[in-house]
Scaffold this motif. Structure first.
Motif, PDB file in Angstrom:
ATOM      1  N   ALA A   1      67.708  31.994  61.322  1.00 18.66           N
ATOM      2  CA  ALA A   1      69.145  32.073  61.632  1.00 18.66           C
ATOM      3  C   ALA A   1      69.346  32.244  63.135  1.00 18.66           C
ATOM      4  O   ALA A   1      70.326  31.753  63.694  1.00 18.66           O
ATOM      5  CB  ALA A   1      69.791  33.231  60.867  1.00 18.66           C
ATOM      6  N   VAL A   2      68.417  32.930  63.789  1.00 15.82           N
ATOM      7  CA  VAL A   2      68.494  33.132  65.235  1.00 15.82           C
ATOM      8  C   VAL A   2      68.080  31.864  65.970  1.00 15.82           C
ATOM      9  O   VAL A   2      68.775  31.400  66.872  1.00 15.82           O
ATOM     10  CB  VAL A   2      67.611  34.331  65.666  1.00 15.82           C
ATOM     11  N   VAL A   3      66.926  31.310  65.588  1.00 12.22           N
ATOM     12  CA  VAL A   3      66.421  30.066  66.184  1.00 12.22           C
ATOM     13  C   VAL A   3      65.940  29.172  65.045  1.00 12.22           C
ATOM     14  O   VAL A   3      64.878  29.407  64.460  1.00 12.22           O
ATOM     15  CB  VAL A   3      65.257  30.316  67.176  1.00 12.22           C
ATOM     16  N   PRO A   4      66.739  28.157  64.688  1.00 11.24           N
ATOM     17  CA  PRO A   4      66.332  27.268  63.601  1.00 11.24           C
ATOM     18  C   PRO A   4      65.024  26.542  63.910  1.00 11.24           C
ATOM     19  O   PRO A   4      64.708  26.275  65.074  1.00 11.24           O
ATOM     20  CB  PRO A   4      67.489  26.271  63.506  1.00 11.24           C
ATOM     21  N   LYS A   5      64.295  26.232  62.843  1.00 15.21           N
ATOM     22  CA  LYS A   5      63.046  25.476  62.990  1.00 15.21           C
ATOM     23  C   LYS A   5      63.359  24.161  63.707  1.00 15.21           C
ATOM     24  O   LYS A   5      64.319  23.480  63.391  1.00 15.21           O
ATOM     25  CB  LYS A   5      62.441  25.200  61.620  1.00 15.21           C
ATOM     26  N   GLY A   6      62.547  23.849  64.702  1.00 14.93           N
ATOM     27  CA  GLY A   6      62.733  22.638  65.486  1.00 14.93           C
ATOM     28  C   GLY A   6      63.588  22.839  66.731  1.00 14.93           C
ATOM     29  O   GLY A   6      63.612  21.984  67.609  1.00 14.93           O
ATOM     30  N   LYS A   7      64.284  23.962  66.819  1.00 16.95           N
ATOM     31  CA  LYS A   7      65.141  24.253  67.980  1.00 16.95           C
ATOM     32  C   LYS A   7      64.453  25.196  68.974  1.00 16.95           C
ATOM     33  O   LYS A   7      65.058  25.585  69.972  1.00 16.95           O
ATOM     34  CB  LYS A   7      66.463  24.878  67.528  1.00 16.95           C
ATOM     35  N   GLU A   8      63.197  25.548  68.738  1.00 14.90           N
ATOM     36  CA  GLU A   8      62.488  26.483  69.608  1.00 14.90           C
ATOM     37  C   GLU A   8      62.461  26.051  71.074  1.00 14.90           C
ATOM     38  O   GLU A   8      62.669  26.893  71.959  1.00 14.90           O
ATOM     39  CB  GLU A   8      61.046  26.716  69.105  1.00 14.90           C
ATOM     40  N   PRO A   9      62.235  24.749  71.375  1.00 13.55           N
ATOM     41  CA  PRO A   9      62.176  24.356  72.788  1.00 13.55           C
ATOM     42  C   PRO A   9      63.467  24.655  73.553  1.00 13.55           C
ATOM     43  O   PRO A   9      63.438  24.893  74.759  1.00 13.55           O
ATOM     44  CB  PRO A   9      61.916  22.848  72.741  1.00 13.55           C
ATOM     45  N   GLU A  10      64.595  24.675  72.857  1.00 16.74           N
ATOM     46  CA  GLU A  10      65.870  24.948  73.515  1.00 16.74           C
ATOM     47  C   GLU A  10      65.968  26.394  74.005  1.00 16.74           C
ATOM     48  O   GLU A  10      66.789  26.702  74.863  1.00 16.74           O
ATOM     49  CB  GLU A  10      67.025  24.647  72.565  1.00 16.74           C
ATOM     50  N   CYS A  11      65.143  27.272  73.445  1.00 13.88           N
ATOM     51  CA  CYS A  11      65.180  28.689  73.816  1.00 13.88           C
ATOM     52  C   CYS A  11      64.173  29.047  74.901  1.00 13.88           C
ATOM     53  O   CYS A  11      64.190  30.168  75.409  1.00 13.88           O
ATOM     54  CB  CYS A  11      64.910  29.559  72.589  1.00 13.88           C
ATOM     55  N   LEU A  12      63.300  28.116  75.225  1.00 13.56           N
ATOM     56  CA  LEU A  12      62.282  28.406  76.220  1.00 13.56           C
ATOM     57  C   LEU A  12      62.851  28.273  77.625  1.00 13.56           C
ATOM     58  O   LEU A  12      63.507  27.288  77.952  1.00 13.56           O
ATOM     59  CB  LEU A  12      61.100  27.444  76.079  1.00 13.56           C
ATOM     60  N   ASP A  13      62.594  29.248  78.440  1.00 14.45           N
ATOM     61  CA  ASP A  13      62.923  29.180  79.862  1.00 14.45           C
ATOM     62  C   ASP A  13      61.586  28.994  80.574  1.00 14.45           C
ATOM     63  O   ASP A  13      60.854  29.961  80.807  1.00 14.45           O
ATOM     64  CB  ASP A  13      63.621  30.467  80.314  1.00 14.45           C
TER      65      ASP A  13
END
Length: 129
Positions: free
Chosen positions: A105-117
């Motif tokens: 719910a916090v970071v959907p599967k497949g959306k992890e790269p969008e959270c990386l700085d």
């Protein structure tokens, strides 16, 4: 969480699971000592490994996870290996499934790269040298 002894007797262990969207691919297990003077122990490993371990044996190496049936109900087995030794734990399958649902719910599967700085990650790596 329960530690599984070589004779399959189990002992309750104080532990917590943590997910941080700034480290979106990982989950963290923190073991809390009974002795307040002792340091806690933390393990980090792939969220996908934990998710896969709900339905099939997963992992090769230091962290392995697989479905596990206990007298207390469905669980997962979590095997941790280090140069200091090996440990086997059982964790309620429903607890892990609930934890993973909240993490997705916090970071959907497949959306992890969008959270990386990447700038922060590189700076952190360089600072550890």
């Amino acid at each position: 969480m329960r530690f599984v002894a070589p004779d399959f007797a189990t002992i309750s262990v104080r532990a917590s699971l943590r997910y941080d969207q700034s480290d979106p691919y990982a989950v963290h297990v923190m073991f809390h000592p009974d002795n307040p003077e002792s340091e806690h122990v933390s393990w980090s490993f792939a969220r996908d490994l934990l998710s896969s371990g709900l339905v099939e044996p997963s992992g090769i190496g230091d962290v392995r996870v697989w479905p596990w049936v206990t007298p207390r109900g469905d669980a997962i087995a979590l095997a941790l290996s280090s140069p200091d030794g090996n440990a086997l734990f059982e964790v309620s399958k429903s607890l892990i499934a609930r934890f993973l649902r909240r993490s997705y719910a916090v970071v959907p599967k497949g959306k992890e790269p969008e959270c990386l700085d990447l700038d922060v990650a590189v700076a952190k790596l360089l600072a550890e040298r």
